[in-house]
Structures are given as C-alpha cells and as structure tokens.
Design an enzyme around this catalytic site. Structure first.
Site, mmCIF file in Angstrom:
data_model
loop_
_atom_site.group_PDB
_atom_site.id
_atom_site.type_symbol
_atom_site.label_atom_id
_atom_site.label_comp_id
_atom_site.label_asym_id
_atom_site.label_seq_id
_atom_site.Cartn_x
_atom_site.Cartn_y
_atom_site.Cartn_z
ATOM 1 N N ASN A 11 104.594 -60.878 12.821
ATOM 2 C CA ASN A 11 103.579 -59.983 12.259
ATOM 3 C C ASN A 11 104.032 -58.544 12.475
ATOM 4 O OD1 ASN A 11 101.333 -58.548 11.503
ATOM 5 N ND2 ASN A 11 100.060 -59.193 13.235
ATOM 6 N N LYS A 13 102.716 -55.908 11.300
ATOM 7 C CA LYS A 13 101.598 -54.953 11.252
ATOM 8 C C LYS A 13 101.951 -53.776 10.314
ATOM 9 C CE LYS A 13 100.499 -56.225 15.927
ATOM 10 N NZ LYS A 13 99.446 -56.161 16.891
ATOM 11 N N HIS A 100 92.691 -61.610 11.755
ATOM 12 C CA HIS A 100 93.358 -60.943 12.888
ATOM 13 C C HIS A 100 92.347 -60.044 13.604
ATOM 14 C CE1 HIS A 100 96.057 -58.496 15.267
ATOM 15 N NE2 HIS A 100 96.987 -59.435 15.057
ATOM 16 N N GLU A 102 92.541 -57.225 14.866
ATOM 17 C CA GLU A 102 92.535 -55.807 14.472
ATOM 18 C C GLU A 102 91.659 -55.607 13.228
ATOM 19 O OE1 GLU A 102 96.791 -55.305 14.414
ATOM 20 O OE2 GLU A 102 96.816 -55.311 16.605
ATOM 21 N N GLU A 169 94.757 -65.955 19.656
ATOM 22 C CA GLU A 169 95.240 -64.662 20.135
ATOM 23 C C GLU A 169 94.151 -63.980 20.954
ATOM 24 O OE1 GLU A 169 98.618 -63.025 17.566
ATOM 25 O OE2 GLU A 169 96.774 -62.407 16.598
ATOM 26 N N GLY A 175 99.430 -56.771 22.443
ATOM 27 C CA GLY A 175 100.032 -55.456 22.675
ATOM 28 C C GLY A 175 99.906 -54.934 24.097
ATOM 29 N N SER A 206 101.468 -60.592 22.992
ATOM 30 C CA SER A 206 102.537 -60.098 23.879
ATOM 31 C C SER A 206 103.667 -61.102 24.116
ATOM 32 C CB SER A 206 101.955 -59.658 25.227
ATOM 33 O OG SER A 206 101.143 -58.535 25.058
HETATM 34 C C1 PEP Z 1 99.587 -59.745 16.949
HETATM 35 O O1 PEP Z 1 99.137 -58.641 16.670
HETATM 36 O O2 PEP Z 1 99.384 -60.708 16.210
HETATM 37 C C2 PEP Z 1 100.371 -59.872 18.174
HETATM 38 C C3 PEP Z 1 100.569 -61.049 18.658
HETATM 39 O O3 PEP Z 1 100.868 -58.701 18.711
HETATM 40 P P1 PEP Z 1 101.791 -58.528 20.019
HETATM 41 O O4 PEP Z 1 102.803 -59.652 20.022
HETATM 42 O O5 PEP Z 1 102.418 -57.209 19.853
HETATM 43 O O6 PEP Z 1 100.889 -58.624 21.195
#
Ligand code: PEP
Length: 245
Positions: A11, A13, A100, A102, A169, A175, A206
C-alpha cells in the site's frame, strides 16, 4: 520455512511518482528467480495516477495491481474528484482496498464501506477489506466487538465472499513501529477466521523485515498488508524472503 500460499500487498498510500516505478523492476526480477514464487501473490496498490503505467510495466509479470479506494457507485456520475471501480478496472486494477482506517478516520462509515464493497465486487474487482480497532477501543477491551461490528456491517448482505481478503490492521500499529503481541495477534486472527469462514486473513501495521522474524511464527496469517516498508523494494523483498526462510 513455509509452503503456505501468502499475500504480500504493497500500500503506497499518497506516495510515488512515475520514477518510483523503477523500484518495482527489482521486485519483478526477484520474483522471477525466487524458488517459492508459486506460493505467493504480490499486489501493488499505488496511487491512482500510477495504476495505468504500472499495469503496463507488470503486464508480463505475475504481480497484480490494486487501487486504494473507490467511489460506491459503479456507473459514471457527477462526483468531482472521485473514481469508481469500473474506471479502476479499466486501467488495470484487479483489487481494491476498502475500509482502510485512514479513510474511516476521514469519515467513511461502515454503511458506505459496504456499498463500496458491493459495487466493486459487481464490477469484478477483488476486495482487500481493512478492519481494526483504535488504541482507545483496545484499552477499553472492545477489540472483538469493534471487529465484529466492522465485519457485520461492512459485509452485510454479501453472501459470496470468495473475492474478499480481510486485512486486520490495528490502527495503533499503522505507521508506529509497534506490532501486537504475537499471542494476542494469533488469537485475533483466529477470532476473525471463525467469523468470516473461507476468507484469507492478512495482518497489516508496521510490518518490516525486522519484526517479520517474529510475525512469521504466527501460522494462521495468510499474508501482510505493508505500508511504509513496501515503498522500499529491498525491504519489501526482504519481507517476502524472510517469510519463507
Ligand atoms: C497501512 O497503512 O496499510 C499500513 C500497514 O501501513 P504501515 O505498514 O506503514 O504501518
């Protein structure tokens, strides 16, 4: 060492320009020569601006492309700034991330997520459906009830779930560099698997080559949704390699 079929979803983003696509070449080359390549699926979810050029670049590879979101209406309409699932499919997407955190944070409701999933399935896209609790919900010990509600409302009236992959998630892990305790994570994946039978369940939050040394011991995970680390092809390749070592 595993021979399990695993998903590695990148992803990106809101990152990436045309020159970022060069880094994908390394992953294509790696995959070609990787002995376990029959046991995995890589899916790149770049920003919409890069879906078409990336789909051209990956035409002869086994890597698929996904989008990061879509509008809930599958036909054209007067929705300035929006893109629907049909338009994404038209430029090469086979998957779309929906729900997601976000986007949930920006106001996307479970009801809207459900509409988006239905519309994208109708168009013929596969879904990467994200669920996860916030730190506040976790502290209140509401993780399971939050996940149950997201699943119930997000997948309402969707009988055939064969084209749906779930990505667990935890919002507090995205992040931040923090991952759940392995035992807790394994139990939550088990909980989700019992709720939504026959769906693949991925972990996201992460994921990086270092914590993969731990994560790979969780046997019921079907792959990873990788944010930050997926923009660095070396890290992304290391995540894949470590999964099978
Ligand atoms: C995500 O935003 O789907 C994600 C897993 O981000 P990160 O790996 O940066 O935590």
């Amino acid at each position: 060492m595993t021979n399990k079929y695993m998903y590695f979803i990148a992803n990106w983003k809101m990152f990436g320009s045309l020159s970022s696509l060069n880094s994908v070449t390394k992953v294509v080359r790696f995959l070609k020569n990787f002995k376990k390549n029959k046991f995995l699926k890589i899916i790149y979810c770049p920003p919409n601006t890069l879906i078409y050029p990336l789909s051209k670049k990956l035409m002869k590879s086994r890597i698929d492309i996904g989008a990061q979101n879509c509008h809930e209406q599958e036909s054209y309409g007067a929705f300035t700034g929006s893109i629907n699932s049909f338009m994404l499919k038209n430029v090469g997407a086979k998957y779309v991330i929906i729900g997601h955190s976000e986007n949930r944070h920006a106001g996307e409701s479970d009801k809207m997520i459900n509409k988006k999933i239905k519309s994208a399935l109708k168009t013929g896209l596969k879904i990467i459906f994200c669920i996860g609790e916030t730190i506040h919900e976790r502290r209140k010990k509401n993780t399971k009830s939050v996940l149950s509600k997201q699943i119930r409302l997000g997948l309402m009236n969707i009988k055939n779930k064969k084209d749906i992959i779930i990505a667990y998630e935890p919002v507090w892990s995205i992040g931040t560099g923090i991952i759940p305790k392995l035992d807790d994570l394994s139990k939550i994946i088990y909980f989700i698997k019992r709720k939504v039978r026959n769906c693949k369940i991925l972990y996201g939050g992460s994921v990086n080559p270092k914590n993969l040394d731990k994560l790979k011991f969780i046997k019921n995970i079907d792959g990873y949704l990788v944010g930050g680390a997926s923009q660095d092809s070396k890290k992304f390749i290391d995540i894949i390699k470590k999964t099978y070592n």
